[in-house]
Design a protein around this motif. Structure first.
Motif, PDB file in Angstrom:
ATOM      1  N   LYS A 163       6.667  13.667  16.320  1.00 30.79           N
ATOM      2  CA  LYS A 163       7.906  13.197  15.698  1.00 30.79           C
ATOM      3  C   LYS A 163       7.621  12.576  14.335  1.00 30.79           C
ATOM      4  CE  LYS A 163       9.975  12.307  20.231  1.00 30.79           C
ATOM      5  NZ  LYS A 163      10.575  11.303  21.148  1.00 30.79           N
ATOM      6  N   VAL A 164       6.514  11.852  14.237  1.00 32.54           N
ATOM      7  CA  VAL A 164       6.126  11.259  12.957  1.00 32.54           C
ATOM      8  C   VAL A 164       5.816  12.362  11.953  1.00 32.54           C
ATOM      9  CG1 VAL A 164       4.417   9.818  11.784  1.00 32.54           C
ATOM     10  CG2 VAL A 164       5.270   9.160  14.042  1.00 32.54           C
ATOM     11  N   ILE A 165       5.073  13.378  12.398  1.00 33.14           N
ATOM     12  CA  ILE A 165       4.741  14.503  11.522  1.00 33.14           C
ATOM     13  C   ILE A 165       6.002  15.237  11.108  1.00 33.14           C
ATOM     14  CG2 ILE A 165       3.556  16.738  11.410  1.00 33.14           C
ATOM     15  CD1 ILE A 165       1.462  15.535  13.326  1.00 33.14           C
ATOM     16  N   GLY A 166       6.932  15.420  12.052  1.00 33.79           N
ATOM     17  CA  GLY A 166       8.184  16.094  11.717  1.00 33.79           C
ATOM     18  C   GLY A 166       8.985  15.340  10.669  1.00 33.79           C
ATOM     19  N   ARG A 167       8.862  14.013  10.654  1.00 36.55           N
ATOM     20  CA  ARG A 167       9.634  13.209   9.694  1.00 36.55           C
ATOM     21  C   ARG A 167       8.934  13.080   8.348  1.00 36.55           C
ATOM     22  NH1 ARG A 167      13.773   9.655   9.470  1.00 36.55           N
ATOM     23  NH2 ARG A 167      13.580   7.835   8.089  1.00 36.55           N
ATOM     24  N   PHE A 168       7.623  12.860   8.375  1.00 34.41           N
ATOM     25  CA  PHE A 168       6.916  12.555   7.128  1.00 34.41           C
ATOM     26  C   PHE A 168       6.011  13.684   6.635  1.00 34.41           C
ATOM     27  CE2 PHE A 168       7.684   8.417   9.185  1.00 34.41           C
ATOM     28  CZ  PHE A 168       8.405   7.792   8.182  1.00 34.41           C
ATOM     29  N   GLY A 169       5.737  14.680   7.458  1.00 35.72           N
ATOM     30  CA  GLY A 169       4.840  15.755   7.062  1.00 35.72           C
ATOM     31  C   GLY A 169       3.411  15.481   7.503  1.00 35.72           C
ATOM     32  N   ALA A 170       2.641  16.555   7.657  1.00 40.42           N
ATOM     33  CA  ALA A 170       1.276  16.433   8.176  1.00 40.42           C
ATOM     34  C   ALA A 170       0.362  15.691   7.209  1.00 40.42           C
ATOM     35  CB  ALA A 170       0.709  17.824   8.476  1.00 40.42           C
ATOM     36  N   ARG A 171       0.507  15.934   5.905  1.00 40.10           N
ATOM     37  CA  ARG A 171      -0.403  15.312   4.938  1.00 40.10           C
ATOM     38  C   ARG A 171      -0.215  13.805   4.894  1.00 40.10           C
ATOM     39  NH1 ARG A 171      -0.280  19.453  -0.290  1.00 40.10           N
ATOM     40  NH2 ARG A 171      -0.227  21.380   0.911  1.00 40.10           N
ATOM     41  N   ARG A 172       1.040  13.353   4.803  1.00 40.38           N
ATOM     42  CA  ARG A 172       1.288  11.911   4.773  1.00 40.38           C
ATOM     43  C   ARG A 172       0.834  11.259   6.079  1.00 40.38           C
ATOM     44  NH1 ARG A 172       6.225  13.943   2.651  1.00 40.38           N
ATOM     45  NH2 ARG A 172       6.454  13.568   0.415  1.00 40.38           N
ATOM     46  N   THR A 173       1.069  11.948   7.183  1.00 38.87           N
ATOM     47  CA  THR A 173       0.654  11.391   8.472  1.00 38.87           C
ATOM     48  C   THR A 173      -0.863  11.276   8.556  1.00 38.87           C
ATOM     49  OG1 THR A 173       2.596  12.402   9.527  1.00 38.87           O
ATOM     50  CG2 THR A 173       0.819  11.666  10.976  1.00 38.87           C
ATOM     51  N   LEU A 174      -1.575  12.262   8.018  1.00 39.23           N
ATOM     52  CA  LEU A 174      -3.036  12.222   8.023  1.00 39.23           C
ATOM     53  C   LEU A 174      -3.544  11.014   7.242  1.00 39.23           C
ATOM     54  CD1 LEU A 174      -5.863  13.324   8.536  1.00 39.23           C
ATOM     55  CD2 LEU A 174      -5.539  14.895   6.596  1.00 39.23           C
ATOM     56  N   VAL A 175      -3.032  10.828   6.046  1.00 41.24           N
ATOM     57  CA  VAL A 175      -3.474   9.707   5.210  1.00 41.24           C
ATOM     58  C   VAL A 175      -3.123   8.374   5.869  1.00 41.24           C
ATOM     59  CG1 VAL A 175      -3.158   8.546   2.984  1.00 41.24           C
ATOM     60  CG2 VAL A 175      -3.351  11.039   3.076  1.00 41.24           C
ATOM     61  N   GLY A 176      -1.889   8.252   6.355  1.00 43.79           N
ATOM     62  CA  GLY A 176      -1.468   7.016   6.997  1.00 43.79           C
ATOM     63  C   GLY A 176      -2.261   6.715   8.264  1.00 43.79           C
ATOM     64  N   LEU A 199     -18.961  -1.148   8.333  1.00 47.05           N
ATOM     65  CA  LEU A 199     -19.224   0.101   7.603  1.00 47.05           C
ATOM     66  C   LEU A 199     -18.277   1.210   8.047  1.00 47.05           C
ATOM     67  CD1 LEU A 199     -23.135   0.118   7.569  1.00 47.05           C
ATOM     68  CD2 LEU A 199     -21.615  -0.224   5.611  1.00 47.05           C
ATOM     69  N   ASP A 200     -18.016   1.270   9.344  1.00 48.99           N
ATOM     70  CA  ASP A 200     -17.101   2.261   9.889  1.00 48.99           C
ATOM     71  C   ASP A 200     -15.728   2.138   9.240  1.00 48.99           C
ATOM     72  OD1 ASP A 200     -15.048   3.312  11.911  1.00 48.99           O
ATOM     73  OD2 ASP A 200     -16.909   3.926  12.885  1.00 48.99           O
ATOM     74  N   ALA A 201     -15.203   0.914   9.185  1.00 51.77           N
ATOM     75  CA  ALA A 201     -13.885   0.686   8.596  1.00 51.77           C
ATOM     76  C   ALA A 201     -13.848   1.070   7.119  1.00 51.77           C
ATOM     77  CB  ALA A 201     -13.494  -0.779   8.777  1.00 51.77           C
ATOM     78  N   VAL A 202     -14.895   0.703   6.383  1.00 52.92           N
ATOM     79  CA  VAL A 202     -14.957   1.024   4.952  1.00 52.92           C
ATOM     80  C   VAL A 202     -14.949   2.541   4.735  1.00 52.92           C
ATOM     81  CG1 VAL A 202     -16.436   0.937   2.909  1.00 52.92           C
ATOM     82  CG2 VAL A 202     -16.070  -1.125   4.279  1.00 52.92           C
ATOM     83  N   ILE A 203     -15.715   3.267   5.548  1.00 47.47           N
ATOM     84  CA  ILE A 203     -15.788   4.726   5.405  1.00 47.47           C
ATOM     85  C   ILE A 203     -14.437   5.369   5.685  1.00 47.47           C
ATOM     86  CG2 ILE A 203     -16.781   6.824   6.423  1.00 47.47           C
ATOM     87  CD1 ILE A 203     -19.382   5.217   6.811  1.00 47.47           C
ATOM     88  N   VAL A 204     -13.752   4.929   6.737  1.00 45.10           N
ATOM     89  CA  VAL A 204     -12.455   5.523   7.078  1.00 45.10           C
ATOM     90  C   VAL A 204     -11.426   5.211   5.999  1.00 45.10           C
ATOM     91  CG1 VAL A 204     -10.587   5.582   8.769  1.00 45.10           C
ATOM     92  CG2 VAL A 204     -12.946   5.414   9.544  1.00 45.10           C
ATOM     93  N   LEU A 205     -11.396   3.974   5.510  1.00 45.11           N
ATOM     94  CA  LEU A 205     -10.438   3.618   4.460  1.00 45.11           C
ATOM     95  C   LEU A 205     -10.725   4.381   3.161  1.00 45.11           C
ATOM     96  CD1 LEU A 205     -10.192  -0.230   5.105  1.00 45.11           C
ATOM     97  CD2 LEU A 205      -8.417   1.488   5.519  1.00 45.11           C
ATOM     98  N   ALA A 206     -12.016   4.539   2.836  1.00 45.07           N
ATOM     99  CA  ALA A 206     -12.371   5.325   1.645  1.00 45.07           C
ATOM    100  C   ALA A 206     -11.935   6.773   1.815  1.00 45.07           C
ATOM    101  CB  ALA A 206     -13.873   5.237   1.402  1.00 45.07           C
ATOM    102  N   ALA A 207     -12.089   7.309   3.014  1.00 50.56           N
ATOM    103  CA  ALA A 207     -11.668   8.686   3.273  1.00 50.56           C
ATOM    104  C   ALA A 207     -10.160   8.832   3.111  1.00 50.56           C
ATOM    105  CB  ALA A 207     -12.090   9.113   4.677  1.00 50.56           C
ATOM    106  N   ALA A 208      -9.407   7.818   3.545  1.00 56.32           N
ATOM    107  CA  ALA A 208      -7.953   7.871   3.382  1.00 56.32           C
ATOM    108  C   ALA A 208      -7.570   7.991   1.913  1.00 56.32           C
ATOM    109  CB  ALA A 208      -7.314   6.628   4.008  1.00 56.32           C
ATOM    110  N   VAL A 209      -8.253   7.215   1.058  1.00 57.61           N
ATOM    111  CA  VAL A 209      -7.978   7.276  -0.382  1.00 57.61           C
ATOM    112  C   VAL A 209      -8.364   8.645  -0.944  1.00 57.61           C
ATOM    113  CG1 VAL A 209      -8.585   6.295  -2.624  1.00 57.61           C
ATOM    114  CG2 VAL A 209      -8.237   4.788  -0.652  1.00 57.61           C
ATOM    115  N   LEU A 210      -9.555   9.141  -0.562  1.00 61.85           N
ATOM    116  CA  LEU A 210     -10.009  10.443  -1.067  1.00 61.85           C
ATOM    117  C   LEU A 210      -9.097  11.576  -0.627  1.00 61.85           C
ATOM    118  CD1 LEU A 210     -13.871  10.110  -0.511  1.00 61.85           C
ATOM    119  CD2 LEU A 210     -12.661  10.150  -2.701  1.00 61.85           C
TER     120      LEU A 210
END
Length: 483
Positions: free
Chosen positions: A340-353, A451-462
């Motif tokens: 439902k979230v993907i249907g509302r916001f799209g797959a790309r936005r959902t991935l980043v979020g 380190l785990d958190a930093v890597i995931v947050l950096a990936a979200a930005v990238l």
């Protein structure tokens, strides 16, 4: 996943459900066999996690060596995935699927009755090789058995649900079995699964392969498999002993050179294992990066928390399993609402979020300490992080396959599956062992989680930057086949 899943030829008639009709009894039996095998592999990724401290004491494995109980399985299962997927395409998926099942069951028995660390790790490695044969051929048999449309959508939906459920059930079952029986029963459970599925499979599954039978890309297969194996071994060993050892330097250099050679070979091969033009698509490249990070970093969190809950807080294997059971329930809830979230916001936005949410909730785990109230923090934070993790899993797969022509969907889906397996393989060697090799376990866990958190947050930005602004209208969940 097989990289080329276009048309197939069969030694026996394939099962074809008419579009829009219910699955027949035979369809259901075929689906049961394929999903049970995939469930078994998913179970293997998690059933041993909560038993690691007990296992280590029983077999005389040091805390720093415990990560090899996971890596010995994950390394070959990720390293041989592309190779076995293509071998199944060319020489028969059913044949390789059955071979993988038989090997997996035999290896599980060896791990069950292991008498020392070497015999146990041998069994785990053979399990990984069997899983590398089961995963791509099982998915290819599913997509070639059920025609595109409602029948395939339903089959894939059931398969995906059971894969997600398998990891959760493994955490809970691992705790119960270890407390009630012993850690050996976790491996025995896997052999029972194999013994149930293997006799049913030959009479139900059709044989299938690609019709044109292109030559196997042997140089590509050798370089990518060798490169992955060498690189993961080097990172695992370096995390334990440092980067100064000769074996680490040699295997690290060999891994990098072999993977570079793989890219060169694939750019000139007539029938490559991986199509480089496909990897140049923005959605494919950045979507797979998001998938690689979410899988690898979440597996690291589970590994680190398992050690923390049992070694620092003194929880039993059963109690640890309950913590991850809550995580599994919340993930199941996320599975209902993610479409439902993907249907509302799209797959790309959902991935980043979802990546951003996973990183933020993992960052909250850095507040864990030696007091018992930390159990509640650990349960809440890992559960919320897992909800975001599941959203990232679903949305990255849709991102990678969106806009890909029908004739290239098999390749795109194969890359999604490969990313999943490699992600599960590299997370613990990269970060998890920082906890097991630290003189202060709690400090080591904090380092891993930060380190785990930093890597995931950096990936979200990238990923957000790489994918760019999504100007397409969000697709309704029904159109995605997710509801």
């Amino acid at each position: 996943m097989a990289i080329d899943t276009t048309e197939t030829t069969s030694a026996s008639p394939t099962v074809r459900s008419p579009l829009g009709t219910r699955l027949s009894t035979r369809d259901k039996l075929v689906l049961f066999v394929l999903c049970a095998a995939q469930f078994m592999v998913a179970l293997d990724f998690s059933v041993l996690n909560v038993a690691l401290p007990v296992l280590g004491k029983d077999l005389g494995m040091s805390q720093s060596a415990l990560q090899w109980a996971v890596t010995a399985f994950a390394l070959p299962s990720g390293g041989f995935l592309l190779l076995f997927g293509r071998i199944g395409d060319l020489y028969g998926r059913r044949r390789l699927f059955l071979t993988g099942l038989a090997l997996f069951g035999t290896a599980s028995l060896l791990a069950t009755f292991a008498w020392d660390p070497a015999s146990f790790l041998t069994g785990r490695a053979l399990q990984g090789i069997g899983a590398a044969a089961i995963v791509p051929t099982g998915m290819s048999l599913l997509t070639t058995t059920f025609p595109e449309g409602p029948a395939r959508d339903r089959a894939l939906g059931i398969s995906g649900t059971l894969l997600s459920l398998g990891f959760t059930v493994g955490m809970v079952a691992g705790g119960v079995l270890t407390d009630v029986l012993s850690w050996r029963s976790t491996m025995g459970l896997l052999s029972v699964f194999a013994l149930i599925v293997l006799p049913l499979a030959p009479g139900l599954l059709p044989e299938s392969r690609t019709p044109d039978r292109p030559r196997l890309d042997v140089p590509g297969a050798v370089t990518v498999t060798g490169g992955l194996l060498a690189l993961i071994y080097a990172l695992s060993t370096a995390a334990e002993r440092g980067f100064g050892g000769p074996d680490v330097i040699v295997t690290l250099a060999a891994g990098v050179l072999l993977l570079a050679a793989f890219v060169y070979i694939e750019s000139r091969a007539h029938a490559p294992l991986v199509s480089l033009p496909m990897l140049r698509r923005r959605t494919v490249a950045w979507g797979n990066l998001g998938g690689l990070v979410t899988f690898s970093m979440m597996s690291t969190v589970v590994f680190a928390l398992t050690l923390y809950l049992q070694e620092t807080l003194g929880l039993s294997a059963f109690e640890t399993g309950l913590v991850f059971g809550v995580q599994g329930v919340m993930s199941a809830v996320a599975g209902v609402y993610a479409p439902k979230v993907i249907g509302r916001f799209g797959a790309r936005r959902t991935l980043v979020g979802s990546l951003a949410g996973q990183g933020l909730f993992v960052a909250g785990l850095v507040l864990l300490n030696a007091h018992t109230w930390s159990v509640w923090l650990a349960t809440a934070a890992v559960s919320l992080a897992s909800m975001c993790h599941l959203g990232a899993i679903i949305s990255y797969g849709l991102t990678v396959t969106s806009g890909v022509p029908d004739e290239e969907q098999g390749l795109a889906t194969g890359l999604v599956t490969s990313t999943q397996q490699v992600g599960l393989t590299i997370g613990i060697p990269l970060l998890g062992v920082l906890a097991t090799t630290s003189s202060d376990l709690l400090a080591g866990v904090h380092t891993v989680l930060a380190l785990d958190a930093v890597i995931v947050l950096a990936a979200a930005v990238l990923v957000a930057t790489g994918l760019g602004r999504d100007r397409s209208r969000p697709v309704e969940a029904e159109a995605l086949g997710l509801r």
